[in-house]
Design a protein around this motif. Structure first.
Motif, mmCIF file in Angstrom:
data_model
loop_
_atom_site.group_PDB
_atom_site.id
_atom_site.type_symbol
_atom_site.label_atom_id
_atom_site.label_comp_id
_atom_site.label_asym_id
_atom_site.label_seq_id
_atom_site.Cartn_x
_atom_site.Cartn_y
_atom_site.Cartn_z
ATOM 1 N N ARG A 2 0.703 -1.465 0.440
ATOM 2 C CA ARG A 2 -0.060 -0.188 0.039
ATOM 3 C C ARG A 2 0.600 1.068 -0.360
ATOM 4 O O ARG A 2 0.847 2.109 -0.778
ATOM 5 C CB ARG A 2 -0.860 -0.105 1.174
ATOM 6 N N ASP A 3 2.120 1.689 0.577
ATOM 7 C CA ASP A 3 3.222 2.905 0.784
ATOM 8 C C ASP A 3 3.781 2.386 0.364
ATOM 9 O O ASP A 3 3.943 3.921 0.133
ATOM 10 C CB ASP A 3 2.757 2.992 2.311
ATOM 11 N N ASP A 43 -2.418 0.346 -8.875
ATOM 12 C CA ASP A 43 -3.844 1.973 -8.171
ATOM 13 C C ASP A 43 -3.720 1.413 -7.052
ATOM 14 O O ASP A 43 -3.520 0.790 -6.358
ATOM 15 C CB ASP A 43 -4.736 2.071 -9.820
ATOM 16 N N GLU A 44 -4.563 2.548 -6.449
ATOM 17 C CA GLU A 44 -5.116 2.096 -5.001
ATOM 18 C C GLU A 44 -6.938 1.501 -5.358
ATOM 19 O O GLU A 44 -6.357 1.437 -4.116
ATOM 20 C CB GLU A 44 -5.517 3.824 -4.416
ATOM 21 N N THR A 55 -7.337 -0.721 -1.781
ATOM 22 C CA THR A 55 -8.931 -0.309 -1.462
ATOM 23 C C THR A 55 -10.183 -1.454 -1.408
ATOM 24 O O THR A 55 -10.711 -1.367 0.381
ATOM 25 C CB THR A 55 -10.099 1.161 -2.536
#
Length: 139
Positions: free
Chosen positions: A62-63, A110-111, A115
């Protein structure tokens, strides 16, 4: 019938960014109707995320981007196992590989996958903790 824009190729000027039908990356709305042509692919996405190791990989990425060895440590699996899961995630276009010398670094495309995973964890927390009050927009 809801008020969400339905066609993918319609301009999204009138779509607000917090609208669940709006995709910031593409800048347009997607169909959230039961007859959406994207449902088959969405089911494949859920199938890809129906594995604990892949969910842990998504969370770990994620980061920041990470090499296979670091991902293996973070998810508690062997590098070979993590590489196999990363290959599946790459084929599903959820992760991207970047080579630097002899090392390969992985990152999320992508996110969206992150999510989905985060929302699933929130759902699990609510289910376990017995929260009787879901967010208002889902009532």
């Amino acid at each position: 019938m809801n008020s969400y824009p339905r066609a993918v190729d319609e301009p999204a000027e009138d779509v607000v960014k917090d609208d669940p039908a709006y995709c910031e990356e593409s800048g347009h709305a997607t169909s959230l109707e039961p007859d959406s042509p994207y449902i088959d692919v969405a089911v494949e996405v859920f199938s890809m995320l129906a594995d604990m190791t892949r969910v842990k990989i998504i969370l770990a990425l994620r980061d920041s981007e990470l090499p296979v060895g670091e991902l293996a440590v973070r998810v508690g699996k062997t590098p070979t196992s993590v590489s196999q899961h990363l290959a599946k995630l790459r084929m599903a276009r959820m992760v991207h590989a970047r080579q630097e010398g002899t090392r390969v670094f992985y990152s999320l495309v992508d996110e969206h996958a992150a999510t989905l995973v985060v929302q699933a964890i929130y759902q699990a927390e609510h289910a376990i903790e017995g929260d009787p009050h879901p967010p208002r927009r889902w009532r």
